[in-house]
Scaffold this active site. Structure first.
Site, PDB file in Angstrom:
ATOM      1  N   ASP A  89       8.762 -24.857 -26.846  1.00 49.62           N
ATOM      2  CA  ASP A  89       9.473 -25.663 -27.846  1.00 49.62           C
ATOM      3  C   ASP A  89      10.814 -25.029 -28.174  1.00 49.62           C
ATOM      4  O   ASP A  89      11.833 -25.710 -28.300  1.00 49.62           O
ATOM      5  CB  ASP A  89       8.648 -25.743 -29.139  1.00 49.62           C
ATOM      6  CG  ASP A  89       7.355 -26.510 -28.938  1.00 49.62           C
ATOM      7  OD1 ASP A  89       7.303 -27.330 -28.005  1.00 49.62           O
ATOM      8  OD2 ASP A  89       6.400 -26.278 -29.698  1.00 49.62           O
ATOM      9  N   PHE A 122      10.446 -12.272  40.328  1.00 51.25           N
ATOM     10  CA  PHE A 122       9.461 -13.226  39.841  1.00 51.25           C
ATOM     11  C   PHE A 122       9.193 -13.012  38.358  1.00 51.25           C
ATOM     12  O   PHE A 122       9.129 -13.945  37.572  1.00 51.25           O
ATOM     13  CB  PHE A 122       8.165 -13.066  40.645  1.00 51.25           C
ATOM     14  CG  PHE A 122       7.033 -13.900  40.115  1.00 51.25           C
ATOM     15  CD1 PHE A 122       7.035 -15.286  40.312  1.00 51.25           C
ATOM     16  CD2 PHE A 122       5.990 -13.329  39.420  1.00 51.25           C
ATOM     17  CE1 PHE A 122       6.002 -16.056  39.830  1.00 51.25           C
ATOM     18  CE2 PHE A 122       4.960 -14.099  38.931  1.00 51.25           C
ATOM     19  CZ  PHE A 122       4.962 -15.461  39.134  1.00 51.25           C
ATOM     20  N   HIS A 169      -0.536 -26.765 -34.731  1.00 51.18           N
ATOM     21  CA  HIS A 169       0.747 -26.809 -34.024  1.00 51.18           C
ATOM     22  C   HIS A 169       1.114 -28.262 -33.683  1.00 51.18           C
ATOM     23  O   HIS A 169       2.193 -28.731 -34.018  1.00 51.18           O
ATOM     24  CB  HIS A 169       0.643 -25.962 -32.753  1.00 51.18           C
ATOM     25  CG  HIS A 169       1.878 -25.929 -31.921  1.00 51.18           C
ATOM     26  ND1 HIS A 169       2.657 -24.803 -31.792  1.00 51.18           N
ATOM     27  CD2 HIS A 169       2.484 -26.883 -31.167  1.00 51.18           C
ATOM     28  CE1 HIS A 169       3.682 -25.073 -31.006  1.00 51.18           C
ATOM     29  NE2 HIS A 169       3.596 -26.329 -30.594  1.00 51.18           N
ATOM     30  N   GLU A 170       0.184 -28.958 -33.068  1.00 56.84           N
ATOM     31  CA  GLU A 170       0.467 -30.343 -32.673  1.00 56.84           C
ATOM     32  C   GLU A 170       0.631 -31.236 -33.902  1.00 56.84           C
ATOM     33  O   GLU A 170       1.497 -32.109 -33.935  1.00 56.84           O
ATOM     34  CB  GLU A 170      -0.634 -30.895 -31.763  1.00 56.84           C
ATOM     35  CG  GLU A 170      -0.805 -30.150 -30.431  1.00 56.84           C
ATOM     36  CD  GLU A 170       0.483 -29.997 -29.644  1.00 56.84           C
ATOM     37  OE1 GLU A 170       1.380 -30.863 -29.762  1.00 56.84           O
ATOM     38  OE2 GLU A 170       0.620 -28.997 -28.915  1.00 56.84           O
TER      39      GLU A 170
END
Ligand code: ADP
Ligand code: MG
Ligand code: ZN
Length: 643
Positions: free
Chosen positions: A526, A149, A450-451
């Site tokens: 970059d 079983f 930077h930008e």
């Protein structure tokens, strides 16, 4: 899952992968406990059964003999070796006699006198067959039963997983039946891609009316390969073909063929083709086929073998098609360059349909399709949006419209405005703004310069794209951004454009270095991008004078500067030359950026100062600053005059 095709009055059953619910660990424990409980109950019953007869006192046979002599015993019942003595006092005592010897003999041996024996009432009971066997065998059978079983039960537990192992080989294809109205897509839902639609109309014709083609002896293509950038609508188009032709559509992704187990992919392919043939006319759509269809025989490892087997099976199945099978295989990829040549041989995916990124008019059409069921304000002009989204794929445009709707809903408006859509363009390109990410004053200053550096360089150089917007509000991972958009769609890029792009990318670096005499980690991305671009120019596009028109790299592998020794395609000497050329391009770009920034330092300061004040500068304001410093802004092309 069974689907009906009322049109053909034909039924086909499709065996989809069944999800066997594997029992969770908690229910497994519950089951285990109940097994133990059942076992306990059975054994209690058993012992009660057997012990019931043993409740009587056990005495040695000698004692019984003595009691018989003393005439205390009323009656003796013999059952096999078991002897049960009923005493006159009412007591019952049990004993055992020797096997094979009569009780009387035994008693006599123990000194019972013959008279006493005569006075004893002896009853011989034949052993009851069933009880005898049961009582004797139960102790053996019960554990066996229990074990059996338990094994059965365990096997049932494993079956969940086990059945999954059996269903591994089944195709995981999703099916869209021909009469499924909800999921139905037609050519009307696909904007643009005129050539592709034309090409595919032929396929639709065949699927609708195969007889016409077969009667005239026409060879129908077995495979159609859709090639195009991600999000250009390949999957959509494949579904539209099925929708137009009104046939069953089986779709599976290349990566789904390949799983952990070797051999699964191949059997999935077999299964899928069988299903489709049963459902014919049908379309099998293998999305992202490059996952299995890469060039064979490169690299090592089990995964690779598996892929190869899967690919082989696809080829075998496609070769095995009868011309009247009415099953067409469609596949999509955004990497046609890596596909195995065997896939592209005639008789397989011999029809190839290239899907380009949409041009301006097509973008507008796509926007129109995705504006169904969206309430727009009066001011919305989709042609303006289309004009501002060069390079956007259909999927990008879809998400743009969605973002616009979300923005309007968030601000509790019932209509989507033009401004919502404009803001969404940036969101799709750059990711969401991160207003909570606050820069320190110094960081703000550095980011602004930077930008401003990027923006200035791209405005001065002839071939760079015009600036649409500059911002020092961080988005995604970038601290700030400069948004350049090309004036018009372009399919080809020139060397001059590349050189200006590289110089523009270095604009931020140069500005930081010139203004602060120091560098930050800001320009690292970059530098990666621009170096990669420079290297591509040398190794892929033949744009270096020294190396000349030789493609030194497959479009696949890209290693920047000083490639490793393995899978190298060029000699040490050429490698050094490439590095030299890349380095030269970068140096020259740096010098050009430095020149621009040196020359227009005042403009740089003005842009940076304004950025620190307002954080975001739009194109119009930016151009005013440029003009004030003697720079002519790039021409707005005729497209914008229509607006
Ligand atoms: P691919 O399979 O080429 O990566 P998809 O077919 O999955 O792209 O496209 C993604 C979604 O983008 C589509 O569900 C659809 O909403 C939208 N889309 C893409 N191209 C178009 C198009 N030409 N017309 C309309 N919607 C499109
Ligand atoms: Mg797709
Ligand atoms: Zn930058």
């Amino acid at each position: 899952m069974a689907t009906q095709n009322p049109k053909n009055k034909k039924q086909f059953k499709v065996v989809m992968k069944k999800d066997w619910k594997s029992p969770g660990s908690s229910s497994m424990w519950k089951n285990f406990l109940s097994v133990v409980l059942i076992f306990l109950i059975i054994s209690t019953i058993y012992s009660a059964l057997t012990e019931g007869s043993q409740e009587a006192l056990q005495i040695p046979i000698s004692e019984l003999a003595r009691d018989v002599n003393q005439e205390l015993v009323l009656k003796v019942v013999v059952e096999g070796d078991e002897v049960k003595a009923e005493y006159k006092s009412g007591e019952i005592k049990d004993t055992k006699k020797e096997e094979g010897i009569a009780l009387t003999e035994t008693l006599v041996r123990y000194g019972v006198t013959p008279e006493k024996l005569l006075g004893l009432n002896i009853e011989i009971v034949k052993e009851s067959g069933f009880m005898f066997w049961l009582l004797n065998l139960l102790p053996i059978i019960l554990p066996i039963l229990f074990i059996v079983f338990f094994i059965w039960y365990l096997s049932r537990q494993v079956k969940g997983a086990g059945m999954q192992a059996f269903t591994f080989g089944q195709s995981k294809a999703r099916l869209i039946p021909p009469n499924d109205k909800k999921q139905k897509v037609t050519f009307k839902d696909v904007a643009g891609v005129k050539e592709a639609k034309q090409e595919l109309t032929e396929i639709v014709d065949f699927l609708r009316n195969p007889k016409k083609f077969l009667d005239i002896g026409a060879q129908i293509p077995k495979g159609v390969l859709l090639m195009g950038a991600p999000g250009t609508g390949k999957t959509l188009l494949a579904r539209a073909v099925a929708g137009e032709a009104n046939v069953a559509f089986f779709s599976i992704s290349g990566s789904e063929f390949v799983e952990m187990f070797v051999g699964v992919g191949a059997s999935r392919v077999r299964d899928l083709f069988q299903l489709a043939k049963r459902a014919a006319p049908a379309i099998i759509f293998v999305d992202e086929i490059d996952a299995v269809g890469r060039v064979r025989g490169v690299g090592a490892g089990g995964g690779n073998d598996e892929r190869e087997q899967t690919l082989n099976q696809i080829l075998v199945e496609m070769d095995g098609f009868e011309p009247n099978e009415k099953v067409i295989v469609m596949a999509a990829t955004n990497r046609p360059d890596v596909l195995d040549p065997a896939l592209l041989r005639p008789g397989r995916f011999d029809r190839r349909v290239v899907i380009d990124l949409p041009d301006r008019a097509e973008r507008e059409e796509i926007l129109h399709i995705h504006s169904r069921q969206k309430p727009f304000g009066e001011d919305v002009k989709l042609n303006v949006i289309a004009e501002r989204t060069p390079g956007f794929s259909g999927a990008d445009l879809y998400s743009l419209m969605n973002e616009g709707a979300i923005l309007a809903a968030r601000e509790d408006r019932t209509k989507i405005s033009q401004f919502d859509l404009i803001r969404s363009i940036e969101k799709v390109i750059l990711g969401p703004e991160r207003k909570s990410h606050i820069l320190s004053l110094k960081e703000k200053e550095i980011t602004a310069y930077h930008e401003a550096g990027h923006a200035l360089v791209s405005s001065v150089l002839d071939y760079a794209d015009p600036v649409h917007k500059i911002s020092i509000i961080s988005r995604g991972r970038a601290a700030g951004y400069t948004l350049n958009l090309p004036i018009e769609d372009r399919k080809l890029q020139s060397k001059k454009e590349f050189l200006d792009d590289i110089a523009m990318a270095l604009g931020g670096y140069v500005a930081e270095r010139t203004v602060f005499g120091d560098l930050t980690t800001g320009p690292s991305n970059d530098l990666q991008v621009s170096t990669g671009l420079a290297r591509d120019m040398v190794t892929k596009y033949g744009m270096s004078e020294k190396i000349g028109p030789i493609a030194l790299e497959e479009p696949t592998g890209r290693v920047l500067f000083g490639k490793g020794l393995e899978d190298r395609e060029y000699s040490e000497k050429v490698g050094a030359e490439i590095d030299g050329e890349v380095s030269k391009i970068m140096k020259e770009a740096l010098e050009r950026a430095e020149k621009v920034i040196g020359e227009y330092r005042k403009a740089l300061d003005a842009i940076a100062k304004r950025l620190i004040e307002v954080e975001t500068i739009e194109r119009d304001e930016f151009e005013l600053i440029l003009i004030a410093h003697g720079i002519t802004p790039k021409k707005k092309k005729d497209i914008e005059h229509q607006v």
